[in-house]
Design an enzyme around this catalytic site. Structure first.
Site, PDB file in Angstrom:
ATOM      1  NE  ARG A  26      56.688  26.046  46.978  1.00  0.00           N
ATOM      2  CZ  ARG A  26      57.036  24.851  46.520  1.00  0.00           C
ATOM      3  NH1 ARG A  26      58.082  24.722  45.757  1.00  0.00           N
ATOM      4  NH2 ARG A  26      56.326  23.806  46.842  1.00  0.00           N
ATOM      5  NE  ARG A  30      63.847  23.924  44.925  1.00  0.00           N
ATOM      6  CZ  ARG A  30      63.297  22.823  44.455  1.00  0.00           C
ATOM      7  NH1 ARG A  30      64.001  21.719  44.357  1.00  0.00           N
ATOM      8  NH2 ARG A  30      62.040  22.821  44.060  1.00  0.00           N
ATOM      9  NE  ARG A  39      67.039  22.632  50.906  1.00  0.00           N
ATOM     10  CZ  ARG A  39      67.294  21.392  51.272  1.00  0.00           C
ATOM     11  NH1 ARG A  39      68.109  21.158  52.289  1.00  0.00           N
ATOM     12  NH2 ARG A  39      66.736  20.373  50.647  1.00  0.00           N
ATOM     13  CG  ASP A  76      56.684  21.676  52.133  1.00  0.00           C
ATOM     14  OD1 ASP A  76      57.042  22.276  51.116  1.00  0.00           O
ATOM     15  OD2 ASP A  76      55.997  20.639  52.110  1.00  0.00           O
ATOM     16  CE1 TYR A 150      53.207  16.118  46.886  1.00  0.00           C
ATOM     17  CE2 TYR A 150      51.294  17.370  47.589  1.00  0.00           C
ATOM     18  CZ  TYR A 150      52.376  17.209  46.743  1.00  0.00           C
ATOM     19  OH  TYR A 150      52.631  18.132  45.758  1.00  0.00           O
TER      20      TYR A 150
HETATM   21  O1  1CP Z   1      58.023  31.222  49.631  1.00  0.00           O
HETATM   22  C1  1CP Z   1      57.071  30.496  49.908  1.00  0.00           C
HETATM   23  O2  1CP Z   1      56.057  30.412  49.158  1.00  0.00           O
HETATM   24  C2  1CP Z   1      57.046  29.758  51.231  1.00  0.00           C
HETATM   25  C3  1CP Z   1      57.547  28.425  51.249  1.00  0.00           C
HETATM   26  C4  1CP Z   1      56.804  27.200  50.726  1.00  0.00           C
HETATM   27  C5  1CP Z   1      55.425  26.955  50.516  1.00  0.00           C
HETATM   28  C6  1CP Z   1      54.269  27.926  50.653  1.00  0.00           C
HETATM   29  C7  1CP Z   1      57.475  26.007  50.430  1.00  0.00           C
HETATM   30  C8  1CP Z   1      58.947  25.832  50.498  1.00  0.00           C
HETATM   31  N1  1CP Z   1      56.548  25.037  50.132  1.00  0.00           N
HETATM   32  C9  1CP Z   1      55.288  25.591  50.149  1.00  0.00           C
HETATM   33  C10 1CP Z   1      54.001  24.935  49.901  1.00  0.00           C
HETATM   34  C11 1CP Z   1      53.984  23.621  49.221  1.00  0.00           C
HETATM   35  N2  1CP Z   1      54.782  22.524  49.381  1.00  0.00           N
HETATM   36  C12 1CP Z   1      52.974  23.250  48.298  1.00  0.00           C
HETATM   37  C13 1CP Z   1      51.814  24.139  47.913  1.00  0.00           C
HETATM   38  C14 1CP Z   1      52.173  25.085  46.838  1.00  0.00           C
HETATM   39  C15 1CP Z   1      52.508  24.450  45.515  1.00  0.00           C
HETATM   40  O3  1CP Z   1      51.603  23.829  44.907  1.00  0.00           O
HETATM   41  O4  1CP Z   1      53.656  24.574  45.078  1.00  0.00           O
HETATM   42  C16 1CP Z   1      53.227  21.940  47.866  1.00  0.00           C
HETATM   43  C17 1CP Z   1      52.432  21.117  46.877  1.00  0.00           C
HETATM   44  C18 1CP Z   1      54.383  21.478  48.570  1.00  0.00           C
HETATM   45  C19 1CP Z   1      55.005  20.143  48.477  1.00  0.00           C
HETATM   46  C20 1CP Z   1      56.426  20.255  48.110  1.00  0.00           C
HETATM   47  N3  1CP Z   1      57.403  20.610  48.973  1.00  0.00           N
HETATM   48  C21 1CP Z   1      56.996  20.136  46.836  1.00  0.00           C
HETATM   49  C22 1CP Z   1      56.242  19.846  45.543  1.00  0.00           C
HETATM   50  C23 1CP Z   1      56.317  18.409  45.222  1.00  0.00           C
HETATM   51  C24 1CP Z   1      55.491  18.072  43.989  1.00  0.00           C
HETATM   52  O5  1CP Z   1      54.451  17.462  44.123  1.00  0.00           O
HETATM   53  O6  1CP Z   1      55.951  18.415  42.886  1.00  0.00           O
HETATM   54  C25 1CP Z   1      58.368  20.379  46.959  1.00  0.00           C
HETATM   55  C26 1CP Z   1      59.424  20.320  45.893  1.00  0.00           C
HETATM   56  C27 1CP Z   1      58.616  20.687  48.336  1.00  0.00           C
HETATM   57  C28 1CP Z   1      59.900  21.104  48.973  1.00  0.00           C
HETATM   58  C29 1CP Z   1      60.031  22.569  49.139  1.00  0.00           C
HETATM   59  N4  1CP Z   1      59.121  23.366  49.809  1.00  0.00           N
HETATM   60  C30 1CP Z   1      59.585  24.671  49.831  1.00  0.00           C
HETATM   61  C31 1CP Z   1      60.838  24.690  49.151  1.00  0.00           C
HETATM   62  C32 1CP Z   1      61.706  25.901  48.965  1.00  0.00           C
HETATM   63  C33 1CP Z   1      61.121  23.380  48.722  1.00  0.00           C
HETATM   64  C34 1CP Z   1      62.363  22.902  48.023  1.00  0.00           C
HETATM   65  C35 1CP Z   1      63.231  22.234  49.037  1.00  0.00           C
HETATM   66  C36 1CP Z   1      64.697  22.468  48.851  1.00  0.00           C
HETATM   67  O7  1CP Z   1      65.226  23.531  49.194  1.00  0.00           O
HETATM   68  O8  1CP Z   1      65.330  21.532  48.362  1.00  0.00           O
END
Ligand code: 1CP
Length: 348
Positions: A26, A30, A39, A76, A150
């Protein structure tokens, strides 16, 4: 400073690198004000991920600030359910929401269309030529079990009760769902590789929900098949697996049996155990607690040096989970220079 061609790639494929490379899970997102800016230009998060100009920019933003050794595709893990036809939305500040899958009838309605997520491939094609010669391009997908969590529970949860219930009481339903996710994920990853991804990471973020036989059936086996599927077309392709939250024994089994090239560690794996029991199996990636990056300062630096000292002989430095959105980017800059300044063989 001399850098070998691509240290992340080199460690995963040859087990050698002059320097200890790093990137951070990540690293885009954000916590960066410039991310918040772009965004706003998209119509929701899925649209953002599927607009190559924006997703390429989000991928590259951290590389403009920090001298990291890899870019990770901005996308994602929930794009795979989206491409399977599931309803997926992201509520501001609340995370993802999906229509929960309940039975095999719903599973039968799922149909993967690669065109739906083809813009992701265009993002990779746009990013690749903009990388420095030592930076590796990483593609990714979610682990099959994690994506199923999910899709069954419909949102992020502490315990994913419904998915676990399915594992024990509706195995036919869970297996049918996982088969669809697995086939889609393989096609998606092969597409990413064709578009220029040089390493793949499989984020099994909820691996810690299962243990024993269920860990074998629903985590090790599907991962093994994904790895095999990729390698059938791309022999020896470098793949990082990240079974977050697994027990030490399950980490060992996962690393040993899935065929991955490197294993991501969460921050709860002790450095002593990692060094003695996992490092002999190959390259490790991790495992600074993201809370220490949030805090910054001496505590962060002390632990980063401990990790480097313990695992530095075959390590891709990273966090134990993603960067938290409240993190001060200056802490990242400090961490990057600390890791790059660390000499192999130095005492922790
Ligand atoms: O920079 C990077 O790492 C690349 C971008 C990336 C990656 C690899 C994003 C952007 N998401 C992910 C993978 C991801 N998504 C995972 C695996 C890694 C981890 O465990 O964190 C998971 C579980 C998700 C699911 C997801 N998508 C969540 C988590 C929900 C939970 O269960 O708590 C969330 C909040 C998202 C949205 C998301 N994905 C990425 C971003 C920047 C965001 C936030 C969205 C926004 O801008 O509002």
């Amino acid at each position: 400073m001399h850098k070998p061609e691509k240290p992340v790639l080199s460690l995963l494929t040859k087990g050698v690198s002059d320097n200890i490379p790093l990137w951070l899970m990540r690293q885009a997102g954000r916590y960066l004000p410039e991310y918040q800016e772009i965004r706003k230009q998209a119509n929701g998060f899925i649209d953002f991920c599927l607009t190559p100009s924006l997703a390429a920019e989000a991928t590259l933003q951290p590389l403009r600030r920090f001298d990291v050794d890899a870019a990770i595709l901005f996308a994602d893990i929930l794009l795979v359910p989206f491409a399977l036809g599931a309803k997926v939305s992201f509520l501001e500040g609340e995370g993802p929401r999906l229509d929960p899958m309940e039975d095999e009838k719903k599973v039968e309605e799922l149909f993967y269309t690669q065109e739906t997520i083809a813009p992701v491939f265009e993002t990779l094609r746009r990013v690749k030529p903009q990388l420095k010669d030592y930076q590796t391009l990483i593609g990714f997908c979610g682990g099959v079990w994690t994506v199923a969590c999910y899709m069954i529970d419909g949102q992020g949860r502490q315990d994913f009760v419904k998915a676990k219930e399915a594992a024990f009481h509706q195995p036919a339903f869970l297996k049918a769902l996982m088969k669809k996710i697995e086939e889609a994920s393989l096609a998606y990853l092969l597409g990413q590789i064709d578009a220029g991804a040089e390493v793949i990471q499989i984020f099994e973020s909820h691996a810690g929900q299962l243990e024993g036989q269920a860990f074998d059936d629903f985590i090790i086996q599907p991962t093994q098949r994904l790895v095999e599927g990729i390698r059938k077309q791309h022999p020896n392709f470098p793949i990082i697996g990240f079974p977050r939250g697994a027990s030490l024994d399950d980490y060992k089994k996962y690393f040993h049996q899935t065929g991955i090239s490197g294993c991501g560690l969460d921050q709860n794996v002790s450095l002593e155990e990692a060094k003695e029991q996992l490092l002999p199996l190959g390259c490790l990636q991790g495992n600074l607690d993201p809370t220490l990056l949030l805090e910054g300062g001496a505590a962060m630096e002390r632990q980063a040096k401990k990790i480097l000292g313990a695992l530095g002989s075959n390590l891709i430095f990273n966090l134990g989970h993603g960067v938290m959105k409240e993190t001060n980017p200056d802490h990242m800059a400090r961490l990057v220079s600390l890791v790059h300044g660390f000499q192999k063989g130095a005492e922790a």
